[in-house]
Design an enzyme around this catalytic site. Structure first.
Site, short mmCIF file in Angstrom:
data_model
loop_
_atom_site.label_atom_id
_atom_site.label_comp_id
_atom_site.label_asym_id
_atom_site.label_seq_id
_atom_site.Cartn_x
_atom_site.Cartn_y
_atom_site.Cartn_z
N LYS A 37 -2.14 -1.58 -3.85
CA LYS A 37 -2.99 -0.41 -3.80
C LYS A 37 -2.15 0.86 -3.84
O LYS A 37 -1.18 0.94 -3.10
CB LYS A 37 -3.78 -0.48 -2.48
CG LYS A 37 -4.66 0.69 -2.20
CD LYS A 37 -5.30 0.50 -0.86
CE LYS A 37 -6.12 1.74 -0.56
NZ LYS A 37 -6.55 1.77 0.79
N LYS A 62 0.86 -1.18 0.00
CA LYS A 62 0.00 0.00 0.00
C LYS A 62 0.89 1.23 0.00
O LYS A 62 1.68 1.43 0.92
CB LYS A 62 -0.91 -0.01 1.22
CG LYS A 62 -1.78 1.25 1.28
CD LYS A 62 -2.82 1.17 2.37
CE LYS A 62 -3.63 2.45 2.40
NZ LYS A 62 -4.65 2.43 3.45
N ARG A 81 -10.96 9.78 1.29
CA ARG A 81 -10.87 10.54 2.55
C ARG A 81 -12.02 11.52 2.68
O ARG A 81 -12.46 11.82 3.79
CB ARG A 81 -9.50 11.20 2.67
CG ARG A 81 -8.39 10.15 2.83
CD ARG A 81 -6.99 10.75 2.95
NE ARG A 81 -5.97 9.71 2.88
CZ ARG A 81 -4.68 9.94 2.73
NH1 ARG A 81 -4.23 11.18 2.67
NH2 ARG A 81 -3.82 8.93 2.67
N SER A 87 -10.22 5.25 -4.97
CA SER A 87 -11.18 6.33 -5.19
C SER A 87 -10.70 7.34 -6.24
O SER A 87 -11.48 7.79 -7.08
CB SER A 87 -11.44 7.03 -3.86
OG SER A 87 -10.23 7.50 -3.29
N LYS A 125 1.06 10.12 5.40
CA LYS A 125 1.20 8.75 5.90
C LYS A 125 2.51 8.09 5.46
O LYS A 125 2.61 6.87 5.41
CB LYS A 125 -0.02 7.92 5.47
CG LYS A 125 -1.34 8.50 5.98
CD LYS A 125 -2.51 7.54 5.76
CE LYS A 125 -3.81 8.10 6.37
NZ LYS A 125 -4.94 7.16 6.24
N GLU A 162 7.63 -6.99 1.60
CA GLU A 162 6.35 -6.90 2.33
C GLU A 162 5.53 -8.17 2.09
O GLU A 162 4.91 -8.70 3.02
CB GLU A 162 5.56 -5.68 1.86
CG GLU A 162 6.06 -4.34 2.38
CD GLU A 162 5.66 -4.08 3.84
OE1 GLU A 162 5.01 -4.94 4.47
OE2 GLU A 162 6.00 -2.99 4.35
N TYR A 168 -15.09 0.59 -7.12
CA TYR A 168 -16.38 1.26 -6.93
C TYR A 168 -17.28 1.09 -8.15
O TYR A 168 -18.45 1.41 -8.10
CB TYR A 168 -16.15 2.75 -6.61
CG TYR A 168 -15.26 2.91 -5.39
CD1 TYR A 168 -15.79 2.79 -4.12
CD2 TYR A 168 -13.88 3.14 -5.51
CE1 TYR A 168 -14.98 2.90 -2.99
CE2 TYR A 168 -13.07 3.24 -4.40
CZ TYR A 168 -13.62 3.11 -3.14
OH TYR A 168 -12.80 3.20 -2.04
C1 PBG Z 1 -7.47 3.66 5.33
C2 PBG Z 1 -7.81 3.34 3.94
C3 PBG Z 1 -7.63 4.19 2.84
C4 PBG Z 1 -8.17 3.56 1.74
C5 PBG Z 1 -8.66 2.31 2.18
N1 PBG Z 1 -8.40 2.18 3.54
C6 PBG Z 1 -7.09 5.57 2.75
C7 PBG Z 1 -5.82 5.93 3.35
O1 PBG Z 1 -4.94 5.09 3.59
O2 PBG Z 1 -5.68 7.11 3.62
C8 PBG Z 1 -8.24 4.15 0.37
C9 PBG Z 1 -9.25 3.61 -0.56
C10 PBG Z 1 -9.53 4.48 -1.73
O3 PBG Z 1 -8.90 5.53 -1.97
O4 PBG Z 1 -10.43 4.11 -2.49
N2 PBG Z 1 -6.62 2.88 6.05
#
Ligand code: PBG
Length: 343
Positions: A265, A211, A221, A291, A234, A250, A330
């Site tokens: 991701k 990730k 968010r 997203s 992050k 990982e 989505y």
């Molecule tokens: C949070 C989380 C995130 C997403 C899934 N779980 C956002 C982040 O890490 O800030 C993102 C999913 C998306 O953007 O569709 N732990």
């Protein structure tokens, strides 16, 4: 049409092309279908949905056209629709009431929290759909980080202890797949041990293995209300977008610690990582079309710059071609309807 240049150049293509006409297979629809290597099916889809408190509530997410925050009663109706379409799994994400967010994300541990209520209601009404839940603290913390903070630092080991507790609360409420999205070290092994020790051997883990610290999470968010709360970024726990070997490490760790499935991701900007992990490890591998990817395609389509349907199908096919066994997207309900119609 003017074919004169052909005779003027007097090139004889026949000896060059003999037996090498690639276009023969592409000439007709039936032939293209016959030789197609990758096909998207409804079995490849995981549908992420957003939950919100209340009843009969359906709030549009401005940056994600066609996506809503749903109260649990309406989420149950969507789960029924998903099951009828044969979508295998729904992934639940809560928009936590800002009043319930605190420094330590304690609402994550409340057996009556939104996600747990969603799990129980959907399980009761639609027992044969898989349910996945996110393990991380960000929708519950006042600072929007996935872990506990000590000053400016996201502390690893204390966070992992809380994530194990969060996982057990979700398992009790009936989740089928735990999706740790927090990127703390050692959390897969700790969660596996916690689940096994409490009689939840059958709960699967889909590790958010690679990730990345990505700009493409912005609309998500908005949807869960962490854009306003998040302090800083992050990058001390999510991966650096420049790295690929690190994804291999990982994955080695997550698999050794007991992950049943791994995930990459975001999706499209990281197809090389999907391919590398799929080639290196023979485990079910998923991609999350996040997203921002969804928002980009919709925004371009709204401007008349892209054909929405074709861009959607092509983007999802690219994940399969890169080696993914499935995709969190989505677009899931729209794609499922489309595949069912055989369009
Ligand atoms: C949070 C989380 C995130 C997403 C899934 N779980 C956002 C982040 O890490 O800030 C993102 C999913 C998306 O953007 O569709 N732990």
């Amino acid at each position: 049409m003017n074919f004169e240049h052909r005779s003027r150049l007097a090139v004889d293509l026949e000896p060059i092309l003999a037996g090498r006409r690639m276009r023969r297979n592409r000439r007709t629809d039936w032939s293209r279908r016959l030789v197609r290597e990758t096909n998207l099916t409804v079995d490849d889809l995981i549908w992420p949905i957003f939950l919100i408190d209340g009843e009969n509530r359906r709030e549009p997410v401005a940056s994600m056209p066609g996506v809503f925050r749903l109260s649990v009663d309406l989420a149950v109706a969507e789960a029924e629709r998903a099951a009828a379409l044969k979508i295998p799994v729904l992934a639940l994400f809560p928009y936590t009431d800002p009043d319930l967010r605190d420094e330590t994300g304690s609402e994550a541990l409340n057996p009556e929290n939104l996600v747990c209520r969603g799990l129980r209601s959907i399980k009761r009404a639609v027992p044969h759909i898989g349910l996945m839940t996110d393990v991380a603290l960000d929708p519950y913390t006042s600072h929007g980080h996935d872990g506990l903070m000590n000053g400016e630092t996201i502390v690893n080991d204390e966070t992992v202890a809380q994530l194990v507790h969060q996982s057990l609360v979700q398992a009790e409420a009936g989740t089928d797949i735990i999706g740790p999205s927090d990127m703390m070290d050692g959390r897969i092994g700790a969660i596996r041990a916690g689940l096994d020790a409490s009689g939840h051997q059958d709960v699967q883990i889909m590790a958010y293995t690679a990730k990345y610290a990505s700009a493409f999470y912005g609309p998500f968010r908005d949807a869960v209300g962490t854009n306003k709360t998040l302090k800083g970024d992050k990058r001390t726990y999510q991966m650096d977008p420049g790295n690929t070997n690190e994804a291999i490490r990982e994955a080695e760790l997550d698999i050794a610690e007991g992950a049943d499935m791994i995930m990459v991701k975001p999706g499209m900007p990281y197809l090389d990582i999907v391919r590398r992990l799929k080639d290196a490890f023979s485990v079910p591998t998923f991609a999350y079309q996040v997203s921002g990817e969804y928002a980009m395609i919709h925004a371009a389509a709204q401007n008349g710059w892209l054909d929405l349907d074709r861009a959607m199908m092509e983007s999802l096919t690219s994940f399969k071609r890169a080696g993914a066994d499935g995709i969190l997207t989505y677009f899931a309900p729209v794609v499922a309807e489309r595949l069912k119609a055989g369009a």
